[in-house]
Design an enzyme around this catalytic site. Structure first.
Site, PDB file in Angstrom:
ATOM      1  NE  ARG A 215       4.911   2.884  12.185  1.00 54.24           N
ATOM      2  CZ  ARG A 215       4.128   3.737  11.563  1.00 54.24           C
ATOM      3  NH1 ARG A 215       4.536   4.977  11.354  1.00 54.24           N
ATOM      4  NH2 ARG A 215       2.943   3.370  11.124  1.00 54.24           N
TER       5      ARG A 215
ATOM      6  CD  GLU B 106       6.579 -11.387   9.217  1.00 52.58           C
ATOM      7  OE1 GLU B 106       7.728 -11.861   9.031  1.00 52.58           O
ATOM      8  OE2 GLU B 106       5.804 -11.796  10.080  1.00 52.58           O
TER       9      GLU B 106
ATOM     10  N   GLY C  93       0.782  -1.241   0.000  1.00 53.31           N
ATOM     11  CA  GLY C  93       0.000   0.000   0.000  1.00 53.31           C
ATOM     12  C   GLY C  93       0.805   1.277   0.000  1.00 53.31           C
TER      13      GLY C  93
ATOM     14  CG  HIS D 181       9.836  -3.618   9.621  1.00 54.34           C
ATOM     15  ND1 HIS D 181       8.911  -4.571   9.273  1.00 54.34           N
ATOM     16  CD2 HIS D 181       9.125  -2.552  10.069  1.00 54.34           C
ATOM     17  CE1 HIS D 181       7.701  -4.100   9.515  1.00 54.34           C
ATOM     18  NE2 HIS D 181       7.802  -2.890   9.996  1.00 54.34           N
TER      19      HIS D 181
ATOM     20  CD  GLU E 188      -1.442   3.527   2.086  1.00 50.95           C
ATOM     21  OE1 GLU E 188      -0.980   3.800   3.214  1.00 50.95           O
ATOM     22  OE2 GLU E 188      -1.895   2.413   1.794  1.00 50.95           O
TER      23      GLU E 188
END
Length: 778
Positions: A531, A681, A448, A710, A500
């Site tokens: 994060r 994932e 996304g 990540h 996005e």
């Protein structure tokens, strides 16, 4: 005479202004040296300890701070870093810590502090959700070759720091059984519990070292006592704590997140000096704990909610505490239910928040004040004015008409019994979708989001503060969308996304456009590493007043002949990643959100969008910790998802996405969500997570992630091809998609394009040499 003391299981570590986040990212960019980053940590720890002391806490916790993750801290502390990382004596402790979290990329140029590839370090440790929270921890890896030793000085250095500042120190450790439980075996026919015997002497040495430093109390967290434990794990507690108790330091055994249930008697009889229990999620057990816990032990009651942001009903708390205090002979410790890591730092900077709503809230520093109020009230101190203010705020919230909307209630009441069912079963939908989309075998897509560049963030910030007009903002976002579409077409991806650019966060973006949600300016909570997320506050009934995403998706679709995915966040994730009202069942709030998302699905479909993704990464996270409660949760959670999606026609393909959780124990319920495509994932587990889907014969299409987003490491085509072939061995090839693990907003464009190019090539090679049999696509 009352002997009441106060403490907390943990405190937010990122700082009031996310100082740790920005320092970490500066270090990773090579702009901040290791010693400078260490200094940021030292300043934050000192500041947070001072706040606790100034609030009147009797003990400050040391050991809850981490530069990335507290479980990773324990991996280093206990000397069980997997051998595959190949650390050498020349690598600094921060470099090692970040290698565990970020993989092979983390080798630091010691002269220039810049990060470079390190071929021997290997891929990062897996991440998983910390119990039922949105915090992610790094998963320890255990094998028959695992050895333990006291291998890191960080905890002892921090204890010395706090002592030098004059604080009464309570050290904080993850308990040995929970540490082993949170890990995973890296060898077949191996049980990680078998490592306990060699782990306990290291814990003993650790406790002895703390004792010799003058530490009186050590909080030992064993939250797995709130789980359904196998007999071998339950039986291990007695001998474990008998051995640890021999050291002679006072142990405060801490449990949280769940009732103790069948483990209540066990927890109370263990040879420790004190027991902390969650007085919010296990309030019904407090009287039993008080009866079972021997009188010479300290009872710590987590009476203030450490997981939510609503102001405490102090009168109710005092009514709960009074009989406990009487039973304990006037001796009691008061605390938050769990670490305050899971709530924002402070309300102090929230100047734009509605005054009434603000009066209903309590963040971390306000919760410290609530502890002081409760202690003062129980001691007979002068807390009357503060208690009156708390009562007034609570009464105002209960009487507010903003929380209840008759039109929302009427729509829920009118829902048809089959409102959660698609028109046709999956095989018929699949045929209609393949005829419409005409995708190749092993279709490629992304999850996304694309990189959120400095220019994108600056434009959003400028628009939010009024420095950038709506017309100019729309033009900039359209330019970013156009560029993202062009990049995807150049790469050869099959199903595209708009990227996005306009979204700050996958939950906040939608919540800002829904009635019943409110937002803070500084209400950040750590999710993992650097994060942070800023959860919305759901204070009232939820409804969608206008279209939310249709214009952006329709514009993106106008730029390409390829299918464009509409991107939505699902109702359960919206619920899980928000601070949720506590005056009605969570299931009812989830259903309200589902209807809002359902309306958006209908409008996206009407605008010509043929693929719609409804992300539910938090579906597994919301699962109750006790199995007896699973079915009730899964019934309403999966129904909420189906209601959001069921309005779609057969030829509209509904995707969902899940990540960083174990799914094998809820596969029937995941299948019951009836998404046409699920992406998950799997790369960090080397596709191990996919095996369960194969054994279950998952009926719909699936996209196992083929690379870890990540980590800045760019995997090769060969890396991804190997994973795809593993996937094709357990999932019907004609039902396989090819995609990254998760969204790409935190990555840079250079590494994103390089990785996606390799991914597209891996899919091309799979099509050229399909495993087993040729997939049949229409």
């Amino acid at each position: 005479m009352h002997t009441i003391q106060t403490h907390i299981p943990g405190f937010p570590r990122v700082g009031a202004a996310r100082e740790l986040k920005f320092a970490l990212e500066s270090h990773w960019r090579g702009e901040l040296s290791a010693s400078e980053l260490e200094e940021v940590g030292r300043v934050l720890r000192a500041r947070h300890w001072a706040l606790q002391k100034e609030a009147g806490l009797d003990w400050v916790g040391v050991g809850d701070f981490a530069f990335y993750d507290q479980v990773a801290n324990h991996i280093e502390l206990l000397g069980c870093v997997p051998e595959r990382f190949g650390f050498d004596a020349g690598q600094g402790r921060l470099e090692r810590h970040f290698a565990l979290a970020r993989g092979a990329f983390q080798a630091v140029d010691h002269e220039h502090h810049a990060c470079a590839a390190h071929a021997g370090a290997g891929h990062a440790l897996e991440m998983s959700k910390w119990f039922d929270t949105n915090y992610h921890y790094l998963v320890p890896e255990f094998s028959p070759a695992t050895r333990f030793s006291l291998a890191c000085e960080r905890l002892f250095d921090e204890v010395a720091e706090a002592q030098a500042l004059g604080h009464a120190v309570k050290a904080v450790l993850l308990g040995p059984l929970t540490f082993l439980w949170l890990g995973k075996e890296k060898a077949a026919d191996f049980e990680r519990l078998s490592l306990l015997e060699q782990l306990l002497p290291v814990y003993g040495a650790l406790l002895d070292r703390l004792k010799r430093m003058g530490v009186e109390w050590v909080q030992v967290d064993e939250p797995i006592l709130g789980l359904d434990l196998p007999p071998a794990w339950r039986n291990a507690f007695d001998s474990t704590y008998w051995q640890l108790n021999q050291v002679g330091v006072k142990l405060m055994l801490a449990t949280y997140f769940s009732p103790l249930e069948e483990n209540l008697g066990l927890a109370c009889r263990l040879p420790v000096a004190g027991l902390h229990v969650d007085g919010v999620r296990a309030a019904h057990e407090l009287s039993s704990v008080c009866d079972w816990l021997p009188g010479h032990k300290v009872l710590s009651v987590g009476i203030i909610d450490g997981r939510n942001i609503w102001r405490t009903d102090l009168d109710a708390a005092l009514a709960t505490l009074a009989p406990l205090l009487a039973k304990r002979g006037g001796a009691l410790w008061l605390a938050t239910s769990c670490s305050l890591l899971h709530v924002p730092f402070s309300l102090e900077g929230e100047r734009e928040l509605d005054a009434d709503l603000k009066s209903w809230l309590a963040f971390a520093t306000e919760k410290l004040a609530e502890l002081a109020l409760l202690k003062g009230a129980l001691d007979g101190g002068g807390a009357a004015d503060a208690l009156d203010a708390a009562r007034a705020a609570l009464a105002g919230r209960r009487a507010s008409v903003r929380a209840h909307r008759p039109d929302v209630a009427a729509r829920l009441q009118a829902l048809a019994p089959d409102a959660d069912r698609r028109a046709s079963p999956f095989p018929l939908r699949q045929a209609a979708q393949r005829a419409r989309l005409r995708l190749p075998p092993f279709p490629t897509t992304t999850i996304g989001s694309f990189p959120q560049t400095a220019a994108i963030r600056a434009a959003r910030a400028g628009f939010k503060r009024g420095a950038l007009g709506a017309f100019d903002y729309q033009a900039r976002m359209r330019a970013e969308i156009k560029a993202a579409v062009a990049r995807q077409e150049a790469l050869g991806l099959d199903v595209l996304v708009h990227g996005e650019a306009e979204r700050n966060d996958m939950v906040e973006y939608f919540g800002e456009q829904l009635d019943g949600f409110a937002f803070t300016a500084l209400g950040w909570v750590q999710s993992y590493g650097s994060r942070c997320v800023k959860p919305p506050i759901i204070f009232g009934d939820v409804a969608r007043p206008a279209l939310m995403t249709v214009a952006w998706s329709a514009y993106a679709q106008s730029l390409t002949a390829k299918p464009m995915k509409g991107m939505l966040t699902g109702p359960v994730t919206m619920l899980q990643w928000s601070f949720v009202r506590d005056d009605q069942p969570r299931a009812r709030t989830a259903l309200q959100i589902a209807l809002a998302i359902r309306d958006e699905v209908a409008d996206l479909e009407q605008a010509g969008i043929g693929v719609i993704q409804i992300d539910e990464p938090a579906m597994r996270e919301g699962l109750p910790l006790r199995r007896a409660q699973w079915n009730a949760y899964l019934d309403w959670a999966t129904r909420a998802f189906r209601i959001s999606a069921a309005v779609a026609a057969d030829a509209t393909q509904i995707h969902t996405h899940m990540c960083y959780a174990e799914f094998n124990d809820i596969l029937p319920q995941i299948a019951a969500m009836d998404a046409d495509v699920i992406t998950i994932e799997t790369s960090r587990s080397d596709m191990d997570l996919l095996a369960g889907f194969g054994r279950y014969a998952y009926p719909n299409e699936i996209g196992p992630g083929v690379y870890d987003i990540h980590s800045p490491r760019v995997p090769s085509t060969a890396d991804m091809l190997r994973l795809l072939r593993k996937a094709a061995a357990v999932i019907a090839p004609e039902n396989l998609w090819v995609n990254p693990d998760c969204g790409l907003k935190t990555r840079a464009w250079a590494e994103t394009e390089a990785a996606l190019a390799n991914m597209v090539e891996a899919a091309r090679q799979m099509r050229a040499q399909p495993p087993g049999r040729t997939p049949q696509f229409s």
